[in-house]
Scaffold this active site. Structure first.
Site, mmCIF file in Angstrom:
data_model
loop_
_atom_site.group_PDB
_atom_site.id
_atom_site.type_symbol
_atom_site.label_atom_id
_atom_site.label_comp_id
_atom_site.label_asym_id
_atom_site.label_seq_id
_atom_site.Cartn_x
_atom_site.Cartn_y
_atom_site.Cartn_z
ATOM 1 N N ASP A 1 -14.921 -3.787 4.991
ATOM 2 C CA ASP A 1 -14.545 -4.409 3.720
ATOM 3 C C ASP A 1 -14.767 -5.908 3.779
ATOM 4 O O ASP A 1 -13.899 -6.696 3.402
ATOM 5 C CB ASP A 1 -13.076 -4.085 3.401
ATOM 6 C CG ASP A 1 -12.724 -4.415 1.955
ATOM 7 O OD1 ASP A 1 -13.652 -4.711 1.183
ATOM 8 O OD2 ASP A 1 -11.538 -4.388 1.623
ATOM 9 N N VAL B 1 2.902 -6.029 2.678
ATOM 10 C CA VAL B 1 2.536 -7.260 3.357
ATOM 11 C C VAL B 1 3.376 -8.374 2.759
ATOM 12 O O VAL B 1 3.388 -8.556 1.544
ATOM 13 C CB VAL B 1 1.039 -7.579 3.183
ATOM 14 C CG1 VAL B 1 0.669 -8.790 4.019
ATOM 15 C CG2 VAL B 1 0.193 -6.392 3.578
ATOM 16 N N GLY C 1 0.843 -1.181 0.000
ATOM 17 C CA GLY C 1 0.000 0.000 0.000
ATOM 18 C C GLY C 1 0.880 1.233 0.000
ATOM 19 O O GLY C 1 2.073 1.154 -0.290
#
Ligand SMILES: *[C@@H]1O[C@H](CO)[C@@H](O)[C@H](O)[C@H]1NC(C)=O
Ligand SMILES: *[C@@H]1O[C@H](CO)[C@@H](O)[C@H](O)[C@H]1NC(C)=O
Length: 809
Positions: free
Chosen positions: A664, A529, A524
C-alpha cells in the site's frame, strides 16, 4: 474568499500598521514598547516585552488594530534577537479577537485547542496557519508559558480585507443525521463564535464563513481528525416545527447595496439532501428599523441528476440593507450549507485582483485537477469574481469528454460481445457467472482463463480472482498479512512468521499508564490507532533512541491497539505484525518504538510525525515561484520533490532487500518531519479521510486499486514488483502535488476495466499523464514502473540510483 490566496502580510513589518495601532497590556522599558513588535525589524531593543517575568497565570497581551474587518489566516512570530544580544521569545501563545473593539472572543483551532506553538529561538520566525481563520478588526496575542520566564515578541499578521462585511449570522443549531448503516454525521457549526442558546446560534460567525467549502459527499471532510459531516451545517425538515424552512439573519458592518448571495450547498439527493427549493429574503435598512415589506424571492432549479455540492447564486437586485433575513425552503428531507458569501457595493476591487485572475487562468487549463484539494482553490465553479469564459471552456471540455467516452463504450461493447460469444460457445456454464458480474466480465475471463496458468474457468468467480493467493502464480510463497487494525501490512516470506512467542519480539515493554490519549487517528475491524503522548519515552529508550531531539520529556506517538473482542486469529496477526515491525530499521521507514504486550489490550507504539503525511503536505502547497514568495503562499521546490522521491525509493529499497512487500505504498502512507525527512508507514487505510482511495468489493476487502499493479488486482499477486508499480503512482502523485487522485476521470469500475487493458496490452490501456512539473526523464521512469511484464520494471535499487543524481548536493 480564496483562502489559499488570502495570505498577504498586513503591515507590521513594512509599517502600514502604524505605531498608534499597536498597543499592549504593559511594557518592560520604553525601548521594548509595543511599537517594536514588528517582525524582522530591530528598532528599540528589538521587540515588545511585557513588564516583569511572565508567570503561567499572567495574561499579558500585544494588541493590533487592523483598521478594518480582516480575514486573518496566518500569524507569524519571532523573539527578541537584537543583533544577537537578546534571547527572549514566546514558546507558545494564544489569540483573542474582537470585531467591534468591545466584545472579545478566544480563538480555538478546529480541535478546540486555544494554544499555538510559538518560537524555539530568538531569531527564526514561526508561521502558524489559523484553522479556522478569524474575521476580525482587533487582535490580541497572548504569550503562554509553563514556567516563570521573560518573553518578548515580534509579529506579522497575514490575511486580506473582509469585503463581505458580514459581522454575524443567526441560524437554528445544526443537527445529527443518524441513518441506519451509515456513520453518524454531526452537522453542527463547530467553530461558531457567538452564543448558542435555546437551539439557536446568534451573534457570531463560524463554518459558513471560514473559506472551506464542503465536499460532494458530506460524510467526507477536508480536515483531519474530525467527525463525518464536519464541513456542513445542516437541518432536517421535520425538526423545525412544520414550517418547512430555515430562517437565517445576517448583520453587516454598514449599509450595503447587495447584488447577490452565494450559498454553497450539498446536493447528495441519494441520501435525502438537496439544495433549497426557494429562498425569500427581507431587508432592514438600519439596525433599528422594521423589516421592509417587499421581500426578494428566488426559486432554484432543482437537480436530480448531478449530486455535486455547488454554489447557488441568489440575485438580490441591489437592495440596500444593514441586515438581511432569509428563509431557505426545504426541497428534501435535509438541507446542508458549508459556506455563504455576499456580494455588495460597487464591487470593491482590492489590489490582488490581477493576481487572482492570473491564477484562475492557470487553473482553467486543468479544470479537473482540484477535486481533492483541501481548500477552495480558484477553479471556475467556485470563484465569484471571474467572468464566464472558464465555465464555458469547462462545459465544452466536459461535452467532448462525454462524447469520447460514449464512442469508447460503443467500441468496447462490440469487442466485448465478440469475446463473450466465443466464451459461451466453449463453455456454457460461464454464462451465469458472467451475468452476475457484468462489469467485470472481460478481464475475469481473460485473467482467469486466458494464457496464464489455465485454471478451470468454471471455478473462477470474481472473489477468487481478487482474493486467491494464487499459489501457482506466485514467485515466492507469500503469506498474506492483513493488518488487524484495518491497515494492510507488509507481507513476509512464509518461513519467518510461525510459532511466535514473547521472546521473538525485540521491542521493549513500555509502562501503559505513561501513554496519555490525545486523539483517535483511525480504526479498523479489530483495533484502533490513537495519537498519544508518551511520557518519559526518550529516557525509556535511552542512548541511541531513534527519536529526534526535542525539548520535552514526552513525545507524540501513534499507538495501535487491539480491541478486546478481537479474534484469536487477529491477535496472532497482531503479534506477527509487531515482530515484523521490530525488525525494520531504516531512516526512511517508520520505527516501532516499544510495545505493551504483557497485558491486554495489546499495543504497539510507533513514531508519529507532527507534520502529517505527504499527501496532506503537498496538497496544501504550490510549486515555489516568485508569486509564492511575494504572497507567502506555502511552497515546495522541484528539488524538494526529487529529494522526497529519493527517500521513498531508499526506504523501499530497504524493504525489498528483506523481501518485504508493502502492498500500500502511496503518499498518504509517507509521513514527514520538519526537515522533510520521509518515513514510510502504513496507516492510510484506517483514516476515513482517504476512504475514496480504496475500493471495497462486496463489503469485504478494501483495496487501493488506483495504486495497484494489474497482477495484484487480477491475480491477487503482491510482490516487490507490484510495489514498484505503486512507487510509480506515488511519484506521479508527488509531481502533481497531490492535487488530483490518480485516474480521477475514471470511476472505480473503469479503473478495474483499465486493468484488463493493461493485462491485454493491446495499446488501449490508459496511462497516467505526465505531470507538467515532471522532467521527461522522470516520466519515462514512471512509465517503466507500469510495464506489463515484471522483468521490464526497474528494481528499487535501480530507481534509487536513477533518482539520486537528480538531487543537487
Ligand atoms: C459538534 O459535534 C461534535 C460531534 O458530535 C462534537 O464533538 C462537538 O462538540 C460539537 N460542537 C459544538 C460546538 O456543538
Ligand atoms: C419533509 O420531507 C419529506 C420528504 O420530502 C416530506 O414527505 C415531508 O412532508 C417534509 N416535511 C415537512 C415538514 O416539510
Amino acid at each position: 474568499i480564496f483562502i489559499s490566496h488570502c495570505r498577504y502580510a498586513l503591515g507590521m513589518e513594512d509599517g502600514r500598521i502604524t505605531d498608534d495601532d499597536i498597543t499592549a497590556s504593559s511594557q518592560w522599558y520604553k525601548t521594548t514598547g509595543p511599537q517594536y513588535a514588528r517582525l524582522n525589524r530591530e528598532e528599540g531593543d528589538g521587540a515588545w516585552c511585557p513588564a516583569g517575568q511572565l508567570e503561567p497565570s499572567d495574561v499579558q497581551y500585544l494588541q493590533v488594530d487592523l483598521g478594518r474587518l480582516t480575514f486573518l489566516t496566518i500569524v507569524g512570530t519571532q523573539g527578541r534577537y537584537a543583533r544577537s544580544s537578546g534571547n527572549e521569545f514566546a514558546r507558545a501563545y494564544r489569540l483573542n479577537y474582537s470585531r467591534d473593539g468591545l466584545l472579545w472572543k478566544s480563538w480555538r483551532n478546529r480541535l478546540g485547542n486555544p494554544v499555538m506553538e510559538g518560537n524555539k529561538n530568538a531569531y527564526a520566525s514561526v508561521i502558524n496557519d489559523l484553522h479556522p481563520p478569524i474575521v476580525t478588526r482587533h487582535i490580541r496575542l497572548i504569550p503562554v508559558t509553563k514556567l516563570s520566564t521573560t518573553v518578548c515578541m515580534r509579529v506579522e499578521l497575514y490575511g486580506c480585507p473582509w469585503d463581505d462585511g458580514l459581522i454575524s449570522y443567526t441560524a437554528p443549531e445544526g443537527q445529527l443525521m443518524m441513518p441506519p448503516g451509515y456513520p453518524i454525521a454531526s452537522l453542527n457549526d463547530s467553530t461558531y463564535d457567538g452564543a448558542h442558546e435555546r437551539r439557536r446560534l446568534s451573534g457570531g460567525l463560524g463554518q459558513l464563513t471560514d473559506g472551506v467549502i464542503g465536499l460532494d459527499d458530506f460524510l467526507l471532510t477536508r480536515q483531519y481528525h474530525v467527525w463525518p459531516g464536519y464541513d456542513y451545517l445542516g437541518w432536517r425538515n421535520d425538526s423545525l416545527g412544520t414550517q418547512g424552512f430555515v430562517e437565517m439573519e445576517f448583520v453587516f458592518d454598514r449599509q450595503r447595496n447587495f447584488t447577490s448571495m452565494k450559498v454553497h450547498s450539498n446536493n447528495m439527493f441519494s441520501r435525502g439532501v438537496k439544495i433549497f427549493s426557494s429562498v425569500s429574503c427581507q431587508f432592514k435598512p438600519r439596525l433599528i428599523a422594521n423589516w421592509e415589506a417587499e421581500p426578494v424571492a428566488f426559486k432554484t432549479v432543482l437537480d436530480d441528476r448531478n449530486p455535486s455540492a455547488r454554489y447557488v447564486t441568489v440575485p438580490l437586485h441591489r437592495r440596500a440593507a444593514k441586515s438581511l433575513r432569509c428563509r431557505f425552503y426545504f426541497a428534501d428531507i435535509w438541507m446542508m450549507f458549508s459556506e455563504i458569501s455576499f456580494q455588495s457595493g460597487n464591487g470593491i476591487k482590492h489590489d490582488n485582483q490581477t493576481f487572482l485572475s492570473e491564477q484562475v487562468n492557470i487553473t482553467t487549463s486543468c479544470l479537473f485537477v482540484h477535486q481533492r484539494t483541501p481548500y477552495s482553490n480558484p477553479s471556475a465553479s467556485d470563484s465569484p469574481d471571474v467572468s464566464n469564459t472558464p465555465v464555458l471552456i469547462g462545459c465544452l471540455v466536459t461535452i467532448i469528454l462525454l462524447l469520447v467516452i460514449i464512442i469508447f463504450l460503443i467500441l468496447w461493447c462490440q469487442y466485448d460481445c465478440k469475446v463473450l460469444e466465443k466464451v459461451k460457445r466453449h463453455n456454457p456454464t460461464f454464462n451465469s457467472v458472467v451475468a452476475r458480474h457484468q462489469l467485470f466480465r472481460c478481464f475475469y475471463f481473460e485473467a482467469c482463463g486466458g494464457g496464464y496458468a489455465e485454471p478451470d474457468i468454471t471455478q473462477c468467480t470474481p472473489h477468487q480472482c481478487f482474493h486467491s493467493n494464487a499459489p501457482h502464480y506466485a514467485e515466492t510463497d507469500i503469506v498474506r498479512l492483513q493488518g488487524v487494525t484495518g491497515s494492510n501490512m507488509y507481507a513476509v516470506p512464509a518461513l519467518t512468521v510461525d510459532s511466535l512467542t514473547r521472546k521473538d519480539i525485540s521491542a521493549a515493554e513500555f509502562p501503559r499508564q505513561q501513554l496519555i490519549f490525545r486523539e483517535k487517528l483511525g480504526e479498523g475491524q479489530f483495533g484502533e490507532v490513537h495519537l498519544c503522548e508518551a511520557e518519559g519515552l526518550p529516557e525509556f529508550l535511552g542512548e541511541g533512541s531513534p527519536l529526534p531531539d526535542r525539548d520535552g520529556h514526552s513525545v507524540l506517538v501513534a499507538v495501535k491497539q487491539l480491541r478486546a473482542d478481537a479474534t484469536s486469529q487477529a491477535r496472532n496477526d497482531f503479534l506477527k505484525e509487531i515482530k515484523i515491525m521490530s525488525r525494520l530499521n531504516d531512516p526512511n521507514i517508520i520505527r516501532l518504538l516499544c510495545v505493551c504486550v504483557s497485558s491486554d489490550p495489546l499495543c504497539m507504539v510507533t513514531e508519529y510525525m507532527e507534520n502529517g503525511d505527504l499527501n496532506m503536505f503537498l496538497s496544501q502547497r504550490e510549486i515555489e515561484s516568485t508569486l509564492t514568495h511575494a504572497n507567502n503562499i506555502p511552497s515546495v521546490s522541484l528539488s524538494d520533490l526529487l529529494h522526497m522521491s529519493v527517500q521513498i525509493s531508499s526506504g523501499m529499497k530497504y524493504l525489498a532487500s528483506l523481501n518485504f512487500v508493502h502492498r500500500d505504498l502511496a503518499t498518504r502512507n509517507c509521513l514527514l518531519d520538519r526537515r522533510l525527512t520521509i518515513k514510510i508507514a502504513d496507516f492510510g487505510m484506517s483514516r476515513n479521510l482517504y476512504s475514496s482511495d480504496y475500493y471495497r468489493i462486496q463489503g469485504r476487502a478494501v483495496l487501493p486499486i488506483r495504486w495497484m499493479a494489474w497482477e495484484s488486482i487480477l491475480l491477487g499477486k503482491f510482490t516487490t514488483a507490484s510495489d514498484v508499480w505503486a512507487f510509480g503512482v506515488t511519484l506521479w502523485e508527488i509531481f502533481t502535488l497531490c492535487k488530483e487522485q490518480p485516474y480521477s476521470l475514471l470511476s472505480d469500475e473503469q479503473v478495474i476495466e483499465n486493468t484488463g487493458e493493461f493485462f491485454r496490452n493491446q495499446g488501449r490501456q490508459i496511462f497516467l499523464y505526465g505531470p507538467p512539473l515532471c522532467p521527461p526523464s522522470l516520466f519515462e521512469l514512471m512509465m517503466r514502473c507500469w510495464s506489463r511484464d515484471i522483468p521490464d520494471r526497474p528494481t528499487f535499487e535501480g530507481l534509487y540510483q536513477a533518482l539520486r543524481p537528480h538531487v543537487s548536493q
